[in-house]
Scaffold this active site. Structure first.
Site, PDB file in Angstrom:
ATOM      1  N   GLY A 127      -2.239  -9.809   3.898  1.00 13.80           N
ATOM      2  CA  GLY A 127      -2.065 -10.507   2.623  1.00 13.80           C
ATOM      3  C   GLY A 127      -0.614 -10.760   2.249  1.00 13.80           C
ATOM      4  O   GLY A 127       0.215 -11.115   3.098  1.00 13.80           O
ATOM      5  N   ASP A 139       1.648  -8.652   1.429  1.00 11.90           N
ATOM      6  CA  ASP A 139       2.493  -7.661   2.104  1.00 11.90           C
ATOM      7  C   ASP A 139       2.907  -8.160   3.489  1.00 11.90           C
ATOM      8  O   ASP A 139       4.097  -8.149   3.845  1.00 11.90           O
ATOM      9  CB  ASP A 139       1.664  -6.364   2.204  1.00 11.90           C
ATOM     10  CG  ASP A 139       2.510  -5.130   2.426  1.00 11.90           C
ATOM     11  OD1 ASP A 139       3.748  -5.242   2.359  1.00 11.90           O
ATOM     12  OD2 ASP A 139       1.918  -4.056   2.658  1.00 11.90           O
ATOM     13  N   ASN A 172       0.872  -1.190   0.000  1.00  9.98           N
ATOM     14  CA  ASN A 172       0.000   0.000   0.000  1.00  9.98           C
ATOM     15  C   ASN A 172       0.900   1.228   0.000  1.00  9.98           C
ATOM     16  O   ASN A 172       2.115   1.116   0.189  1.00  9.98           O
ATOM     17  CB  ASN A 172      -0.979  -0.018   1.174  1.00  9.98           C
ATOM     18  CG  ASN A 172      -0.265  -0.028   2.501  1.00  9.98           C
ATOM     19  OD1 ASN A 172       0.515   0.876   2.812  1.00  9.98           O
ATOM     20  ND2 ASN A 172      -0.482  -1.065   3.289  1.00  9.98           N
TER      21      ASN A 172
HETATM   22  N1  AR6 Z   1       1.475 -15.807  -1.807  1.00 17.86           N
HETATM   23  C1  AR6 Z   1       0.784 -15.661  -2.959  1.00 17.86           C
HETATM   24  N2  AR6 Z   1      -0.405 -15.049  -3.041  1.00 17.86           N
HETATM   25  C2  AR6 Z   1      -0.938 -14.583  -1.895  1.00 17.86           C
HETATM   26  C3  AR6 Z   1      -0.289 -14.694  -0.639  1.00 17.86           C
HETATM   27  C4  AR6 Z   1       0.976 -15.343  -0.616  1.00 17.86           C
HETATM   28  N3  AR6 Z   1       1.698 -15.506   0.514  1.00 17.86           N
HETATM   29  N4  AR6 Z   1      -1.088 -14.115   0.315  1.00 17.86           N
HETATM   30  C5  AR6 Z   1      -2.191 -13.657  -0.321  1.00 17.86           C
HETATM   31  N5  AR6 Z   1      -2.125 -13.951  -1.653  1.00 17.86           N
HETATM   32  P1  AR6 Z   1      -3.589  -8.982  -1.126  1.00 17.86           P
HETATM   33  P2  AR6 Z   1      -4.189  -6.494  -2.602  1.00 17.86           P
HETATM   34  C6  AR6 Z   1      -3.055 -13.599  -2.734  1.00 17.86           C
HETATM   35  O1  AR6 Z   1      -4.729  -8.747  -0.210  1.00 17.86           O
HETATM   36  O2  AR6 Z   1      -5.541  -6.977  -2.959  1.00 17.86           O
HETATM   37  C7  AR6 Z   1      -2.355  -5.450   2.168  1.00 17.86           C
HETATM   38  O3  AR6 Z   1      -2.846  -5.215   3.449  1.00 17.86           O
HETATM   39  C8  AR6 Z   1      -4.477 -13.258  -2.361  1.00 17.86           C
HETATM   40  O4  AR6 Z   1      -5.255 -14.435  -2.286  1.00 17.86           O
HETATM   41  O5  AR6 Z   1      -2.295  -9.428  -0.566  1.00 17.86           O
HETATM   42  O6  AR6 Z   1      -3.338  -5.844  -3.662  1.00 17.86           O
HETATM   43  C9  AR6 Z   1      -1.503  -4.291   1.646  1.00 17.86           C
HETATM   44  O7  AR6 Z   1      -0.780  -3.683   2.665  1.00 17.86           O
HETATM   45  C10 AR6 Z   1      -4.896 -12.342  -3.517  1.00 17.86           C
HETATM   46  O8  AR6 Z   1      -5.340 -13.104  -4.638  1.00 17.86           O
HETATM   47  O9  AR6 Z   1      -3.229  -7.624  -1.968  1.00 17.86           O
HETATM   48  C11 AR6 Z   1      -2.536  -3.389   1.052  1.00 17.86           C
HETATM   49  O10 AR6 Z   1      -3.126  -2.574   2.043  1.00 17.86           O
HETATM   50  C12 AR6 Z   1      -3.604 -11.649  -3.929  1.00 17.86           C
HETATM   51  O11 AR6 Z   1      -2.544 -12.408  -3.325  1.00 17.86           O
HETATM   52  C13 AR6 Z   1      -3.578  -4.327   0.490  1.00 17.86           C
HETATM   53  O12 AR6 Z   1      -3.455  -5.517   1.272  1.00 17.86           O
HETATM   54  C14 AR6 Z   1      -3.488 -10.190  -3.501  1.00 17.86           C
HETATM   55  O13 AR6 Z   1      -4.087 -10.019  -2.229  1.00 17.86           O
HETATM   56  C15 AR6 Z   1      -3.317  -4.689  -0.941  1.00 17.86           C
HETATM   57  O14 AR6 Z   1      -4.379  -5.475  -1.413  1.00 17.86           O
END
Ligand code: AR6
Length: 175
Positions: free
Chosen positions: A37, A39, A29
Protein backbone atom coordinates in the site's frame (compact mmCIF):
# COMPACT_ATOMS: atom_id res chain seq x y z
CA UNK A 1 -8.07 39.03 20.13
CA UNK A 2 -8.90 37.00 17.04
CA UNK A 3 -9.28 33.24 17.28
CA UNK A 4 -6.26 31.43 15.82
CA UNK A 5 -7.20 29.72 12.58
CA UNK A 6 -6.75 26.03 11.90
CA UNK A 7 -5.19 24.70 8.72
CA UNK A 8 -6.91 24.70 5.34
CA UNK A 9 -8.21 21.19 4.61
CA UNK A 10 -7.75 20.06 1.02
CA UNK A 11 -8.87 16.87 -0.74
CA UNK A 12 -6.81 15.47 -3.61
CA UNK A 13 -7.28 12.31 -5.59
CA UNK A 14 -3.83 11.03 -6.48
CA UNK A 15 -0.64 9.41 -5.31
CA UNK A 16 0.66 10.58 -1.96
CA UNK A 17 4.28 10.06 -3.03
CA UNK A 18 3.91 12.84 -5.61
CA UNK A 19 2.68 15.56 -3.27
CA UNK A 20 4.69 18.76 -2.95
CA UNK A 21 4.13 19.18 0.76
CA UNK A 22 6.61 19.50 3.62
CA UNK A 23 5.62 16.21 5.25
CA UNK A 24 3.91 13.07 4.01
CA UNK A 25 2.27 10.70 6.48
CA UNK A 26 2.90 7.00 5.98
CA UNK A 27 0.32 4.35 6.94
CA UNK A 28 3.05 2.10 8.30
CA UNK A 29 3.08 -0.96 10.54
CA UNK A 30 4.75 -1.38 13.93
CA UNK A 31 7.89 -2.92 12.46
CA UNK A 32 8.68 0.32 10.55
CA UNK A 33 10.35 -1.92 7.98
CA UNK A 34 7.94 -1.34 5.10
CA UNK A 35 5.01 -3.20 3.61
CA UNK A 36 2.42 -2.82 0.85
CA UNK A 37 0.00 0.00 0.00
CA UNK A 38 1.09 3.54 0.88
CA UNK A 39 4.02 2.17 2.88
CA UNK A 40 5.37 0.23 -0.08
CA UNK A 41 4.91 3.19 -2.42
CA UNK A 42 6.69 5.61 -0.06
CA UNK A 43 9.71 3.35 0.42
CA UNK A 44 9.89 2.55 -3.31
CA UNK A 45 9.75 6.16 -4.43
CA UNK A 46 11.65 7.62 -1.49
CA UNK A 47 14.54 5.19 -1.72
CA UNK A 48 16.69 3.34 0.83
CA UNK A 49 17.49 6.35 3.04
CA UNK A 50 14.03 6.13 4.61
CA UNK A 51 14.40 2.46 5.54
CA UNK A 52 17.89 3.08 6.89
CA UNK A 53 16.51 5.74 9.24
CA UNK A 54 13.60 3.52 10.23
CA UNK A 55 16.07 0.79 11.17
CA UNK A 56 18.06 3.23 13.29
CA UNK A 57 14.87 4.39 15.03
CA UNK A 58 13.92 0.81 15.76
CA UNK A 59 17.32 0.11 17.23
CA UNK A 60 17.39 3.27 19.36
CA UNK A 61 13.75 3.66 20.47
CA UNK A 62 11.32 1.08 19.17
CA UNK A 63 12.84 -2.34 19.70
CA UNK A 64 9.33 -3.70 20.29
CA UNK A 65 7.94 -1.74 17.37
CA UNK A 66 6.18 1.62 17.11
CA UNK A 67 2.91 1.30 19.07
CA UNK A 68 -0.42 1.64 17.26
CA UNK A 69 -1.59 5.28 17.30
CA UNK A 70 1.90 6.77 17.60
CA UNK A 71 3.96 8.67 15.01
CA UNK A 72 7.61 9.28 14.26
CA UNK A 73 9.45 11.20 11.52
CA UNK A 74 12.27 10.33 9.15
CA UNK A 75 13.79 11.90 6.09
CA UNK A 76 11.69 11.71 2.93
CA UNK A 77 14.65 10.56 0.84
CA UNK A 78 13.95 11.24 -2.83
CA UNK A 79 10.29 12.23 -2.36
CA UNK A 80 9.35 15.86 -3.04
CA UNK A 81 8.51 16.20 0.68
CA UNK A 82 11.12 16.93 3.38
CA UNK A 83 9.88 14.43 5.93
CA UNK A 84 7.90 11.22 6.18
CA UNK A 85 5.86 10.88 9.36
CA UNK A 86 5.26 7.18 10.00
CA UNK A 87 2.18 6.25 11.97
CA UNK A 88 0.65 2.87 12.74
CA UNK A 89 -3.08 2.60 12.25
CA UNK A 90 -5.24 0.03 14.03
CA UNK A 91 -6.64 -2.94 12.14
CA UNK A 92 -10.42 -2.77 11.82
CA UNK A 93 -12.19 -4.96 14.38
CA UNK A 94 -15.80 -6.14 14.26
CA UNK A 95 -15.83 -6.64 18.01
CA UNK A 96 -13.76 -3.81 19.47
CA UNK A 97 -14.04 -0.03 19.00
CA UNK A 98 -10.56 1.12 18.01
CA UNK A 99 -11.64 4.59 16.80
CA UNK A 100 -9.58 6.36 19.45
CA UNK A 101 -6.44 4.68 18.14
CA UNK A 102 -7.21 5.80 14.60
CA UNK A 103 -7.87 9.36 15.80
CA UNK A 104 -4.58 9.20 17.70
CA UNK A 105 -2.71 8.52 14.42
CA UNK A 106 -3.93 11.85 13.00
CA UNK A 107 -3.37 13.76 16.24
CA UNK A 108 0.11 12.37 16.90
CA UNK A 109 1.18 12.88 13.28
CA UNK A 110 0.10 16.53 13.49
CA UNK A 111 2.01 16.93 16.75
CA UNK A 112 5.15 15.60 15.07
CA UNK A 113 4.52 17.97 12.15
CA UNK A 114 4.33 20.89 14.59
CA UNK A 115 7.60 19.79 16.22
CA UNK A 116 9.20 19.74 12.77
CA UNK A 117 7.79 23.25 12.18
CA UNK A 118 6.36 22.32 8.80
CA UNK A 119 3.52 24.18 7.10
CA UNK A 120 1.91 21.49 4.94
CA UNK A 121 1.12 17.84 5.61
CA UNK A 122 -0.41 15.15 3.38
CA UNK A 123 -2.36 12.27 4.95
CA UNK A 124 -3.49 9.04 3.31
CA UNK A 125 -6.73 7.41 4.49
CA UNK A 126 -4.99 5.55 7.32
CA UNK A 127 -6.14 1.97 8.01
CA UNK A 128 -8.65 1.90 5.13
CA UNK A 129 -6.61 -0.46 2.91
CA UNK A 130 -4.86 -3.58 4.17
CA UNK A 131 -6.21 -2.86 7.69
CA UNK A 132 -9.80 -2.87 6.33
CA UNK A 133 -11.30 0.10 8.20
CA UNK A 134 -14.58 1.12 6.48
CA UNK A 135 -13.89 4.16 4.31
CA UNK A 136 -16.79 6.33 5.48
CA UNK A 137 -15.91 5.90 9.13
CA UNK A 138 -12.19 6.31 8.43
CA UNK A 139 -12.87 9.56 6.58
CA UNK A 140 -15.10 10.87 9.39
CA UNK A 141 -12.45 10.18 12.03
CA UNK A 142 -9.74 11.75 9.86
CA UNK A 143 -11.64 14.98 9.22
CA UNK A 144 -13.06 15.37 12.74
CA UNK A 145 -9.69 14.74 14.36
CA UNK A 146 -7.79 17.17 12.16
CA UNK A 147 -10.50 19.82 12.66
CA UNK A 148 -10.31 19.28 16.42
CA UNK A 149 -6.52 19.58 16.66
CA UNK A 150 -5.12 22.70 18.34
CA UNK A 151 -4.08 25.29 15.74
CA UNK A 152 -0.35 25.68 15.17
CA UNK A 153 2.03 26.44 12.34
CA UNK A 154 0.59 23.85 9.92
CA UNK A 155 -1.36 25.84 7.33
CA UNK A 156 -2.50 23.07 5.00
CA UNK A 157 -3.62 19.50 5.62
CA UNK A 158 -4.08 17.59 2.39
CA UNK A 159 -6.04 14.33 2.36
CA UNK A 160 -4.72 12.31 -0.56
CA UNK A 161 -6.91 9.44 -1.67
CA UNK A 162 -6.47 6.87 -4.37
CA UNK A 163 -9.92 6.28 -5.79
CA UNK A 164 -13.34 7.80 -6.34
CA UNK A 165 -14.95 5.93 -3.43
CA UNK A 166 -12.45 7.39 -0.99
CA UNK A 167 -12.74 10.84 -2.54
CA UNK A 168 -16.51 10.78 -2.10
CA UNK A 169 -16.19 9.57 1.50
CA UNK A 170 -13.89 12.44 2.44
CA UNK A 171 -15.91 14.99 0.46
CA UNK A 172 -18.95 14.15 2.56
CA UNK A 173 -17.23 15.20 5.78
CA UNK A 174 -15.22 18.05 4.36
CA UNK A 175 -18.44 19.61 3.12
N1 AR6 B 1 -1.34 7.25 -2.43
C1 AR6 B 1 -2.49 7.52 -1.78
N2 AR6 B 1 -3.27 6.58 -1.24
C2 AR6 B 1 -2.89 5.29 -1.39
C3 AR6 B 1 -1.70 4.91 -2.07
C4 AR6 B 1 -0.90 5.96 -2.61
N3 AR6 B 1 0.25 5.73 -3.27
N4 AR6 B 1 -1.60 3.55 -2.04
C5 AR6 B 1 -2.68 3.09 -1.36
N5 AR6 B 1 -3.48 4.13 -0.99
P1 AR6 B 1 -2.88 0.94 3.08
P2 AR6 B 1 -3.48 0.58 5.95
C6 AR6 B 1 -4.72 4.12 -0.19
O1 AR6 B 1 -3.17 -0.49 2.82
O2 AR6 B 1 -4.86 0.14 5.66
C7 AR6 B 1 0.96 -1.82 4.65
O3 AR6 B 1 1.39 -3.08 4.23
C8 AR6 B 1 -5.50 2.83 -0.11
O4 AR6 B 1 -6.39 2.73 -1.20
O5 AR6 B 1 -1.70 1.56 2.46
O6 AR6 B 1 -3.25 1.58 7.06
C9 AR6 B 1 1.65 -1.37 5.94
O7 AR6 B 1 2.96 -1.82 6.01
C10 AR6 B 1 -6.22 2.98 1.23
O8 AR6 B 1 -7.42 3.73 1.09
O9 AR6 B 1 -2.70 1.21 4.69
C11 AR6 B 1 0.77 -1.99 6.99
O10 AR6 B 1 1.12 -3.34 7.21
C12 AR6 B 1 -5.27 3.82 2.08
O11 AR6 B 1 -4.32 4.38 1.16
C13 AR6 B 1 -0.62 -1.92 6.40
O12 AR6 B 1 -0.42 -1.90 4.99
C14 AR6 B 1 -4.51 3.04 3.16
O13 AR6 B 1 -4.20 1.75 2.68
C15 AR6 B 1 -1.34 -0.66 6.77
O14 AR6 B 1 -2.65 -0.72 6.28
Amino acid sequence: MSTPEGPRLVLVRGDITEQDVDAVVNAANSSLLGGGGVDGAIHRRGGPEILAECRRLRASHYGKGLPVGRAVATTAGRLPARYVIHTVGPRWSETEDRSELLASCYRESLKVAEQLQVRSVAFPAISTGVYRWPLGDGARIAVETVRGAPPGGVREVRFVVFDEGARAAFAEYLG
